[in-house]
Design an enzyme around this catalytic site. Structure first.
Site, PDB file in Angstrom:
ATOM      1  N   VAL A   1      -3.880  11.977   6.526  1.00 12.18           N
ATOM      2  CA  VAL A   1      -3.217  11.257   7.860  1.00 12.18           C
ATOM      3  C   VAL A   1      -2.537   9.664   7.301  1.00 12.18           C
ATOM      4  O   VAL A   1      -3.255   9.051   6.393  1.00 12.18           O
ATOM      5  CB  VAL A   1      -4.423  10.960   8.868  1.00 12.18           C
TER       6      VAL A   1
ATOM      7  N   PHE B   1      -7.959   9.574   5.233  1.00 14.72           N
ATOM      8  CA  PHE B   1      -6.987   8.618   6.525  1.00 14.72           C
ATOM      9  C   PHE B   1      -6.539   8.058   4.862  1.00 14.72           C
ATOM     10  O   PHE B   1      -7.400   7.865   3.577  1.00 14.72           O
ATOM     11  CB  PHE B   1      -7.821   7.695   6.669  1.00 14.72           C
ATOM     12  N   ASP B   2      -5.215   7.747   5.111  1.00 13.18           N
ATOM     13  CA  ASP B   2      -4.793   5.841   4.081  1.00 13.18           C
ATOM     14  C   ASP B   2      -5.109   4.742   4.588  1.00 13.18           C
ATOM     15  O   ASP B   2      -5.772   5.456   5.674  1.00 13.18           O
ATOM     16  CB  ASP B   2      -3.233   6.725   3.677  1.00 13.18           C
ATOM     17  N   LEU B   3      -5.004   4.099   3.279  1.00 12.48           N
ATOM     18  CA  LEU B   3      -5.868   2.657   4.395  1.00 12.48           C
ATOM     19  C   LEU B   3      -4.617   2.167   4.600  1.00 12.48           C
ATOM     20  O   LEU B   3      -4.894   1.545   5.864  1.00 12.48           O
ATOM     21  CB  LEU B   3      -6.843   2.329   2.915  1.00 12.48           C
ATOM     22  N   ASP B   4      -4.105   1.367   4.000  1.00 12.59           N
ATOM     23  CA  ASP B   4      -3.293   0.366   4.789  1.00 12.59           C
ATOM     24  C   ASP B   4      -1.997   0.897   5.366  1.00 12.59           C
ATOM     25  O   ASP B   4      -1.223   1.712   5.525  1.00 12.59           O
ATOM     26  CB  ASP B   4      -2.396  -0.101   3.208  1.00 12.59           C
TER      27      ASP B   4
END
Length: 216
Positions: A166, A9-12
């Site tokens: 994602v 996963f990306d965060l922001d």
């Protein structure tokens, strides 16, 4: 649906709505150069590597861009990091996916120190096997570099077809593609529909619920 073993996963804009802290910290940094902008005009700073964004959006020299990142962190480290919240349903998503046996990881262009601090603050760290970000000195900021480091730590460098990215911005999709990964883009983050469509991810989902259904 194709099966995957690992989800990165990306965060922001993907796990957390971090726009307020990022845009206000960018506003603070730009003001040091006599550039006055409203936070709403600075949403383009959410996601991409900071130094590159200062250079691309404002034609800053390498030196000025590095200084702008320093100014940004003056505010972000103290206040901006906590002007942030997980999207509704994120913890349930992570709990469900982990319960189904997926290995979860985070790959962000944000410095790893901040990524870890944010996940700890929101009690989300336990869901992730690996958390990767950039270095504070500006190294490893491109999405592909961050993804490659995540794959290395996960021992998945030779099993890329089993890994899904994602993210919410075109650089997540393009970075994943450059690393040989499929990518699902989320439409609720900071990427525009136009940029995501142009980047051609495997799928664009409109919500956390739709993202979870993707794995049914």
């Amino acid at each position: 649906m194709k099966t995957y073993d690992v989800i990165i996963f990306d965060l922001d804009g993907t796990l957390s709505d971090s726009g307020e802290g990022i845009t206000k910290s960018a506003q603070y940094a730009l003001s040091k150069f006599g550039i006055n902008k409203e936070p709403d005009d600075l949403k383009h700073f959410v996601g991409p590597p900071l130094k590159e964004e200062f250079k691309n959006a404002y034609n800053f020299s390498d030196e000025d861009a590095a200084k702008a990142v320093e100014y940004y962190r003056e505010r972000y480290a103290v206040k901006g990091i906590f002007e942030n919240r997980p999207y509704d349903g994120v913890e349930n998503l992570l709990r469900e996916l982990k319960g189904r046996g997926y290995i979860l990881a985070v790959a962000s262009s944000k410095p790893e120190y901040y990524v870890t601090k944010i996940l700890d603050y929101f009690n989300l760290s336990s869901y992730f096997e690996v958390v990767v970000g950039s270095e504070m000195n500006g190294a490893r900021t491109s999405k592909t570099e961050v993804i490659e480091e995540a794959l290395k730590r996960l021992n998945m460098s030779d099993r890329r077809k089993e890994v899904l990215m994602v993210g919410d911005k075109e650089h997540d999709v393009l970075g994943a593609r450059a690393a040989g990964l499929d990518c699902v883009a989320v439409g609720y983050g900071y990427g525009t529909k136009e940029e995501l469509t142009a980047a051609q991810p495997l799928k664009i989902v409109a919500s956390i619920e739709e993202l979870l259904r993707f794995f049914d």
